[in-house]
Design a protein around this motif. Structure first.
Motif, PDB file in Angstrom:
ATOM      1  N   ARG A  48      50.964  40.960  43.119  1.00  0.00           N
ATOM      2  CA  ARG A  48      49.992  42.052  43.240  1.00  0.00           C
ATOM      3  C   ARG A  48      48.724  41.741  42.456  1.00  0.00           C
ATOM      4  O   ARG A  48      47.611  42.111  42.863  1.00  0.00           O
ATOM      5  N   THR A  49      48.859  41.058  41.334  1.00  0.00           N
ATOM      6  CA  THR A  49      47.684  40.699  40.537  1.00  0.00           C
ATOM      7  C   THR A  49      46.804  39.704  41.286  1.00  0.00           C
ATOM      8  O   THR A  49      45.568  39.816  41.272  1.00  0.00           O
ATOM      9  N   VAL A  50      47.420  38.730  41.958  1.00  0.00           N
ATOM     10  CA  VAL A  50      46.636  37.771  42.739  1.00  0.00           C
ATOM     11  C   VAL A  50      45.944  38.491  43.902  1.00  0.00           C
ATOM     12  O   VAL A  50      44.784  38.208  44.217  1.00  0.00           O
ATOM     13  N   SER A  67      48.909  47.222  31.496  1.00  0.00           N
ATOM     14  CA  SER A  67      48.291  48.147  32.446  1.00  0.00           C
ATOM     15  C   SER A  67      48.688  47.728  33.847  1.00  0.00           C
ATOM     16  O   SER A  67      49.244  46.642  34.055  1.00  0.00           O
ATOM     17  N   GLN A  68      48.408  48.616  34.810  1.00  0.00           N
ATOM     18  CA  GLN A  68      48.790  48.387  36.187  1.00  0.00           C
ATOM     19  C   GLN A  68      47.567  48.015  37.024  1.00  0.00           C
ATOM     20  O   GLN A  68      46.424  48.313  36.659  1.00  0.00           O
ATOM     21  N   VAL A  69      47.848  47.375  38.145  1.00  0.00           N
ATOM     22  CA  VAL A  69      46.765  47.055  39.086  1.00  0.00           C
ATOM     23  C   VAL A  69      46.186  48.361  39.613  1.00  0.00           C
ATOM     24  O   VAL A  69      46.937  49.225  40.091  1.00  0.00           O
ATOM     25  N   PRO A  70      44.900  48.581  39.497  1.00  0.00           N
ATOM     26  CA  PRO A  70      44.322  49.834  40.019  1.00  0.00           C
ATOM     27  C   PRO A  70      44.589  49.985  41.506  1.00  0.00           C
ATOM     28  O   PRO A  70      44.567  49.014  42.268  1.00  0.00           O
ATOM     29  N   VAL A  71      44.827  51.224  41.899  1.00  0.00           N
ATOM     30  CA  VAL A  71      45.062  51.532  43.312  1.00  0.00           C
ATOM     31  C   VAL A  71      43.724  51.816  43.954  1.00  0.00           C
ATOM     32  O   VAL A  71      42.951  52.663  43.494  1.00  0.00           O
ATOM     33  N   ARG A  72      43.441  51.101  45.015  1.00  0.00           N
ATOM     34  CA  ARG A  72      42.189  51.320  45.740  1.00  0.00           C
ATOM     35  C   ARG A  72      42.311  52.583  46.561  1.00  0.00           C
ATOM     36  O   ARG A  72      43.259  52.750  47.343  1.00  0.00           O
ATOM     37  N   THR A  73      41.396  53.510  46.382  1.00  0.00           N
ATOM     38  CA  THR A  73      41.409  54.781  47.092  1.00  0.00           C
ATOM     39  C   THR A  73      40.211  54.862  48.012  1.00  0.00           C
ATOM     40  O   THR A  73      39.143  54.320  47.736  1.00  0.00           O
ATOM     41  N   ASP A 126      36.287  46.108  43.779  1.00  0.00           N
ATOM     42  CA  ASP A 126      37.737  46.303  43.813  1.00  0.00           C
ATOM     43  C   ASP A 126      38.501  45.217  43.066  1.00  0.00           C
ATOM     44  O   ASP A 126      39.731  45.256  43.020  1.00  0.00           O
ATOM     45  N   ARG A 127      37.815  44.242  42.503  1.00  0.00           N
ATOM     46  CA  ARG A 127      38.470  43.161  41.777  1.00  0.00           C
ATOM     47  C   ARG A 127      38.434  43.432  40.276  1.00  0.00           C
ATOM     48  O   ARG A 127      37.695  44.311  39.818  1.00  0.00           O
ATOM     49  N   PRO A 128      39.173  42.656  39.484  1.00  0.00           N
ATOM     50  CA  PRO A 128      39.003  42.765  38.020  1.00  0.00           C
ATOM     51  C   PRO A 128      37.577  42.385  37.639  1.00  0.00           C
ATOM     52  O   PRO A 128      37.023  41.402  38.132  1.00  0.00           O
ATOM     53  N   GLN A 129      36.992  43.170  36.782  1.00  0.00           N
ATOM     54  CA  GLN A 129      35.599  42.982  36.409  1.00  0.00           C
ATOM     55  C   GLN A 129      35.402  42.049  35.222  1.00  0.00           C
ATOM     56  O   GLN A 129      34.267  41.679  34.908  1.00  0.00           O
ATOM     57  N   SER A 130      36.487  41.674  34.569  1.00  0.00           N
ATOM     58  CA  SER A 130      36.381  40.774  33.420  1.00  0.00           C
ATOM     59  C   SER A 130      37.724  40.090  33.204  1.00  0.00           C
ATOM     60  O   SER A 130      38.768  40.535  33.712  1.00  0.00           O
ATOM     61  N   VAL A 131      37.689  38.995  32.458  1.00  0.00           N
ATOM     62  CA  VAL A 131      38.929  38.299  32.126  1.00  0.00           C
ATOM     63  C   VAL A 131      39.815  39.187  31.270  1.00  0.00           C
ATOM     64  O   VAL A 131      41.048  39.193  31.414  1.00  0.00           O
ATOM     65  N   ALA A 132      39.215  39.960  30.367  1.00  0.00           N
ATOM     66  CA  ALA A 132      40.009  40.841  29.507  1.00  0.00           C
ATOM     67  C   ALA A 132      40.774  41.872  30.337  1.00  0.00           C
ATOM     68  O   ALA A 132      41.955  42.151  30.061  1.00  0.00           O
ATOM     69  N   GLU A 133      40.152  42.448  31.338  1.00  0.00           N
ATOM     70  CA  GLU A 133      40.849  43.423  32.188  1.00  0.00           C
ATOM     71  C   GLU A 133      41.994  42.757  32.946  1.00  0.00           C
ATOM     72  O   GLU A 133      43.075  43.335  33.092  1.00  0.00           O
ATOM     73  N   LEU A 134      41.783  41.534  33.405  1.00  0.00           N
ATOM     74  CA  LEU A 134      42.849  40.815  34.113  1.00  0.00           C
ATOM     75  C   LEU A 134      43.995  40.470  33.177  1.00  0.00           C
ATOM     76  O   LEU A 134      45.179  40.568  33.556  1.00  0.00           O
ATOM     77  N   ARG A 135      43.700  40.104  31.945  1.00  0.00           N
ATOM     78  CA  ARG A 135      44.758  39.769  30.987  1.00  0.00           C
ATOM     79  C   ARG A 135      45.632  40.983  30.681  1.00  0.00           C
ATOM     80  O   ARG A 135      46.845  40.847  30.469  1.00  0.00           O
ATOM     81  N   GLU A 136      45.046  42.167  30.635  1.00  0.00           N
ATOM     82  CA  GLU A 136      45.838  43.372  30.364  1.00  0.00           C
ATOM     83  C   GLU A 136      46.894  43.585  31.453  1.00  0.00           C
ATOM     84  O   GLU A 136      48.023  43.977  31.160  1.00  0.00           O
ATOM     85  N   VAL A 137      46.536  43.324  32.686  1.00  0.00           N
ATOM     86  CA  VAL A 137      47.495  43.487  33.784  1.00  0.00           C
ATOM     87  C   VAL A 137      48.539  42.373  33.746  1.00  0.00           C
ATOM     88  O   VAL A 137      49.735  42.605  33.954  1.00  0.00           O
ATOM     89  N   LEU A 138      48.119  41.142  33.493  1.00  0.00           N
ATOM     90  CA  LEU A 138      49.074  40.037  33.438  1.00  0.00           C
ATOM     91  C   LEU A 138      50.079  40.226  32.308  1.00  0.00           C
ATOM     92  O   LEU A 138      51.250  39.826  32.437  1.00  0.00           O
ATOM     93  N   ALA A 139      49.661  40.843  31.217  1.00  0.00           N
ATOM     94  CA  ALA A 139      50.566  41.086  30.099  1.00  0.00           C
ATOM     95  C   ALA A 139      51.440  42.308  30.311  1.00  0.00           C
ATOM     96  O   ALA A 139      52.329  42.572  29.476  1.00  0.00           O
ATOM     97  N   GLY A 140      51.211  43.065  31.355  1.00  0.00           N
ATOM     98  CA  GLY A 140      52.021  44.247  31.628  1.00  0.00           C
ATOM     99  C   GLY A 140      51.602  45.474  30.872  1.00  0.00           C
ATOM    100  O   GLY A 140      52.307  46.489  30.903  1.00  0.00           O
TER     101      GLY A 140
END
Length: 512
Positions: A273-275, A301-307, A285-299
């Motif tokens: 789901r992260t990929v 936070s969750q992948v934002p749901v596109r609405t 709709d993508r991660p806006q920074s490496v820090a935001e992506l790392r939070e999801v990879l570390a568990g």
């Protein structure tokens, strides 16, 4: 050396031949060739070590001369070539600034022979494309994370200085013999040339470049999300051994199934789901920074749901008001009642169904009250009755209210079975008036189209007027007879001679 003065070494056009000296560096062989440069394996005689030398050599703009200098193929390419050369030098300075184990270092750089060179450590290993082709099965999540984490660290260092790679692909990530991935080929020169030359087509890799790299509009701004899309496309290749569809296609219609929709051995659904999140076609709709992506990879936070953003209720109401047809159209009162309420128009109780009423579902016929004089309709309808009662009958319904046995008998003869009750009251008076108008029209036609008279003594005007008056009287009598047959008094339906009969009199008796 070819007739055009271009050297060919190891099958690569425009490459320096082995043994060429560049200061203390000696060229040994060619490592790789790209559209904008050539990488050589060289030996550093000063420090007695092998190094890699990268030369700026845009093959579409320049070629090698007999003196091993780089010369333009056309004077019109001069400005574009100089811009690319300046960007190449800036790339070397940029790499010399950063210090990260996944970012290649630059020992030195200089300009010579009409071009520029940079010296880098010699890396031994395989690119991600080569490594994937050597695998017999897709890699597991542990191996993928071992590549992803160091590359994200390198990108974080670059993005902190507002520097973006813009050319991440399986060919530009090298996994060294020590297992550390190295980010190669920043593509800075490639980005500058793209805006200056329309003849260069191999500017970006379509399967790995996001949509914002296809234009410079303000709403397609490039940023950290640009590199993260390309990195996601690289991991899509590692998982499936094929890149995603080009961003230009996915932005219009993305019919491909997400990676997370197919279970893959050794890879968690959360990682897939992260990929997919990194591969979102829209930049927002993508991660806006490496820090935001790392939070999801570390568990954490969750992948934002596109609405899907829907219009507000007020906007929907305005749209509905624009497309709803008007409701204040004038309709015959009797017909309106028939459309909205199939019950009888008066307040009398329904009579038992007659044998002519048709199926059981048909409405019961109207009762047949005795004929009575027609009452003059009130100027204004009476006020509504108590709750539950039918509303007051409109004026036209009041004028047609008297019903007689003759009226009902006539309706039974001219109307189909089952058409009784309100239908009789709405249609029969119109049939009577129609018959009267038809007779008057026939009289008018006869006077206009009558044959020429036999020669004889001219008729006196008084006699012609008398004959026309007799015809009008006959037409009026016919109308009265039709109304009498329908059960309505002549005075109520036709208080004055029909307009057609009056016209016939005017035609037959012109002024003396």
């Amino acid at each position: 050396m070819s007739s055009a003065g271009t050297f060919t070494t190891d099958g690569h056009a425009n490459a320096l031949p082995p043994g060429t000296r560049l200061g203390e560096f000696e060229i040994r062989r060619v490592i790789g060739v790209g559209g904008f440069g050539i990488v050589y394996l060289a030996f550093d005689h000063g420090l007695e070590r092998e190094v890699a030398i990268k030369e700026y050599m845009p093959s579409s703009l320049a070629s090698r001369t007999a003196t091993l200098h780089v010369s333009l193929t056309s004077p019109s390419n001069e400005e574009t070539f100089k811009l690319g050369l300046r960007s190449f030098v800036n790339e070397a300075k940029l790499l010399a600034r950063f210090d990260h184990r996944s970012l290649i270092k630059v020992h030195r750089f200089w300009e010579d022979r009409g071009t520029a060179y940079m010296v880098m450590p010699l890396l031994r290993g395989h690119t991600l494309r080569e490594a994937r082709r050597q695998m017999t099965a897709p890699p597991n999540e542990a191996w993928l994370r071992g590549v992803l984490d160091p590359v994200l660290g390198a990108l974080e260092v670059l993005h902190r200085e507002d520097v973006y790679h813009r050319d991440i692909a399986p060919d530009n990530i090298l996994v060294g013999e020590d297992g550390v991935p190295m980010l190669l080929d920043f593509g800075a020169a490639r980005h500058v040339i793209q805006g200056r030359s329309q003849t260069l087509t191999a500017i970006l890799k379509p399967s790995y470049a996001p949509i914002e790299q296809y234009g410079e509009a303000t709403n397609l701004r490039q940023g950290a999300w640009t590199d993260l899309y390309a990195l996601g496309a690289t991991f899509h290749y590692l998982l499936t051994e094929s890149p995603p569809l080009p961003a230009t296609v996915r932005t219009v219609s993305d019919d491909a199934a997400p990676l997370a929709s197919v279970p893959r051995p050794g890879v968690s659904e959360a990682f897939l789901r992260t990929v997919d999140w990194m591969l979102a076609p829209r930049p927002a709709d993508r991660p806006q920074s490496v820090a935001e992506l790392r939070e999801v990879l570390a568990g954490r936070s969750q992948v934002p749901v596109r609405t899907l953003v829907m219009p507000s209720p007020s906007a929907w109401q305005r749209t509905e008001a624009q497309i709803t047809p008007p409701t204040d159209i004038e309709i015959e009162p009797d017909v309106t009642r028939l459309m909205t309420n199939p019950a009888p128009l008066d307040d009398a109780p329904a009579a038992p169904p007659s044998p002519r009423s048709g199926p059981a579902t048909a409405p019961p016929p109207m009762p047949r009250p005795a004929a009575k004089p027609a009452a003059t309709p009130a100027p204004n309808p009476p006020p509504p009755s108590a709750a539950g009662a039918h509303p007051a009958t409109p004026p036209r319904a009041e004028a047609a209210a008297p019903v007689s046995e003759a009226w009902s008998a006539t309706a039974d003869r001219v109307l189909p079975p089952g058409a009784s009750g309100p239908v009789q009251r709405a249609l029969v008076p119109k049939l009577a008036v129609g018959a009267a108008v038809a007779v008057a029209g026939a009289a008018l036609w006869w006077f206009v189209q009558r044959p020429a008279p036999v020669p004889g003594p001219p008729a006196q005007p008084a006699q012609a007027a008398s004959a026309a008056q007799d015809m009008a009287t006959a037409a009026s009598a016919a109308a009265s007879s039709a109304l009498a047959t329908a059960g309505a008094p002549a005075s109520a339906a036709a208080p004055e001679p029909a307009p057609a009969a009056a016209s016939a009199v005017a035609v037959a008796a012109p002024p003396a």
